[in-house]
Design a protein around this motif. Structure first.
Motif, PDB file in Angstrom:
ATOM      1  N   SER A 122       0.849  -1.185   0.000  1.00  0.00           N
ATOM      2  CA  SER A 122       0.000   0.000   0.000  1.00  0.00           C
ATOM      3  C   SER A 122       0.892   1.244   0.000  1.00  0.00           C
TER       4      SER A 122
ATOM      5  N   ILE B  98     -11.081   9.503  -8.279  1.00  0.00           N
ATOM      6  CA  ILE B  98      -9.923   8.895  -8.948  1.00  0.00           C
ATOM      7  C   ILE B  98     -10.357   8.516 -10.361  1.00  0.00           C
TER       8      ILE B  98
ATOM      9  N   CYS C  88      -5.130   4.988 -12.471  1.00  0.00           N
ATOM     10  CA  CYS C  88      -3.851   4.808 -11.812  1.00  0.00           C
ATOM     11  C   CYS C  88      -3.038   3.806 -12.611  1.00  0.00           C
TER      12      CYS C  88
ATOM     13  N   ILE D 144       4.352   5.643  -9.564  1.00  0.00           N
ATOM     14  CA  ILE D 144       2.892   5.542  -9.531  1.00  0.00           C
ATOM     15  C   ILE D 144       2.338   6.859 -10.057  1.00  0.00           C
TER      16      ILE D 144
ATOM     17  N   VAL E 251      -1.252   8.844 -10.715  1.00  0.00           N
ATOM     18  CA  VAL E 251      -2.687   8.838 -10.429  1.00  0.00           C
ATOM     19  C   VAL E 251      -3.319  10.056 -11.097  1.00  0.00           C
TER      20      VAL E 251
ATOM     21  N   CYS F 264      -1.415  -1.644 -10.321  1.00  0.00           N
ATOM     22  CA  CYS F 264      -2.380  -1.104  -9.361  1.00  0.00           C
ATOM     23  C   CYS F 264      -3.635  -1.971  -9.357  1.00  0.00           C
TER      24      CYS F 264
ATOM     25  N   CYS G  53      -7.260   1.806  -6.056  1.00  0.00           N
ATOM     26  CA  CYS G  53      -6.812   3.166  -5.803  1.00  0.00           C
ATOM     27  C   CYS G  53      -8.016   3.953  -5.277  1.00  0.00           C
TER      28      CYS G  53
ATOM     29  N   CYS H 178      -2.925   3.755  -2.874  1.00  0.00           N
ATOM     30  CA  CYS H 178      -2.839   2.836  -4.009  1.00  0.00           C
ATOM     31  C   CYS H 178      -2.359   1.474  -3.523  1.00  0.00           C
TER      32      CYS H 178
END
Length: 185
Positions: free
Chosen positions: A25, A37, A40, A64, A66, A115, A118, A129
């Motif tokens: 995480s 969101i 991701c 990562i 997003v 992912c 998210c 995430c």
């Protein structure tokens, strides 16, 4: 075990294997308070592996990204965060007969970092995430093998090279070209 009808061969072989699936995480802090969101994805994965005792240590990093909306879904932005990790993969199969200290380590990605979930954190100003990844590792080292010789096997000096030479001399080297020219008519 060693006698005149056997040989000892030193060769490289797989001396250890391991596999590990990891879910991690990561919290990403955007510039604006997110409303939702939108996507991701994980990119730029790099890693290296080294043997450490009874396990292989895989160290790596990835980015990562997003994509989120803010200001009540009226604007969007992408926030990016570089993540580093270290996975300790236990060697489930170990051969204690390796004879050298110089070992090669091969690490293969079974599941690239990806992912799986998210969401906006409970306090509303961060994004959490869930990332999964999986590795298989092999440790390669030198080991000894004992090979039993065939007492009735042919020796290099026993081979009838004269007969082979006579058979090869009887071959027509133009066989394929003569077949082609006869099929052209």
């Amino acid at each position: 075990m060693f006698d005149k009808n056997s040989r000892q061969i030193i060769t490289k072989a797989v001396c250890g294997k391991g596999k590990k699936f990891t879910e991690a995480s990561h919290t990403v802090t955007p510039l604006h308070r997110p409303t939702s969101i939108l996507g991701c994805w994980v990119i730029n994965h790099k890693y290296s592996a080294k043997k450490r005792g009874d396990f292989v240590e895989v160290s790596g990093s990835y980015d990562i990204n997003v994509w989120y909306s803010y200001s009540d879904n009226t604007k969007t932005e992408v926030v990016s965060d570089k993540v580093t990790y270290t996975d300790k993969i236990p060697l489930l199969m170990k051969d204690e007969h390796c004879i050298s200290d110089e070992l090669d380590v091969i690490a293969k990605v079974v599941q690239q970092p990806n992912c799986i979930e998210c969401e906006i954190s409970s306090n509303g100003n961060r994004i959490v995430c869930e990332i999964e990844r999986e590795f298989v590792v092999e440790v390669i080292g030198e080991t000894k093998m004992y090979v039993k010789l065939d007492p009735h096997g042919k020796d290099h000096d026993d081979y009838d090279y004269d007969r082979l030479e006579a058979e090869l001399a009887d071959l027509n080297p133009d066989v394929s070209s003569s077949e082609e020219s006869s099929s052209d008519h």
